[in-house]
Scaffold this motif. Sequence first.
Motif, short mmCIF file in Angstrom:
data_model
loop_
_atom_site.label_atom_id
_atom_site.label_comp_id
_atom_site.label_asym_id
_atom_site.label_seq_id
_atom_site.Cartn_x
_atom_site.Cartn_y
_atom_site.Cartn_z
N THR A 100 2.81 3.32 12.78
CA THR A 100 3.17 1.99 13.26
C THR A 100 3.92 1.21 12.19
O THR A 100 4.37 0.11 12.43
N HIS A 101 4.05 1.80 11.03
CA HIS A 101 4.78 1.15 9.93
C HIS A 101 6.27 1.34 10.16
O HIS A 101 6.75 2.47 10.15
N ALA B 84 10.89 7.22 3.37
CA ALA B 84 10.98 8.66 3.13
C ALA B 84 12.41 9.06 2.81
O ALA B 84 12.66 9.87 1.91
N ARG B 85 13.36 8.49 3.53
CA ARG B 85 14.77 8.79 3.27
C ARG B 85 15.18 8.32 1.87
O ARG B 85 15.86 9.03 1.14
N GLU C 202 13.21 7.98 -0.67
CA GLU C 202 12.59 8.88 -1.64
C GLU C 202 13.37 10.18 -1.78
O GLU C 202 13.56 10.69 -2.88
N ARG C 203 13.82 10.74 -0.65
CA ARG C 203 14.62 11.98 -0.70
C ARG C 203 15.91 11.76 -1.47
O ARG C 203 16.31 12.59 -2.29
N LEU C 204 16.57 10.63 -1.21
CA LEU C 204 17.82 10.35 -1.92
C LEU C 204 17.58 10.18 -3.42
O LEU C 204 18.36 10.65 -4.24
N ALA C 205 16.48 9.52 -3.76
CA ALA C 205 16.14 9.34 -5.18
C ALA C 205 15.86 10.68 -5.85
O ALA C 205 16.29 10.92 -6.98
N ARG C 206 15.12 11.56 -5.15
CA ARG C 206 14.85 12.90 -5.71
C ARG C 206 16.13 13.69 -5.86
O ARG C 206 16.33 14.39 -6.86
#
Length: 60
Positions: free
Chosen positions: A5-6, A13-14, A16-20
Amino acid sequence: MEHSTHPTTGTDARAERLARNDWLITELSRLAATVDDPHEQTRYRRAADSLARYALAMRP
């Protein structure tokens, strides 16, 4: 299957993926700069380049 519900979960998440991806590209480039073997340098540079192209394609 339960859904979150967030409202920003997908966005977080996107991000975080871009940062990784950015971190991994930086690390591969750094490794390429420190390796003495020209074949290893090429391998790291190609991996960083491929990941950079993939990350660019995944950006909104």
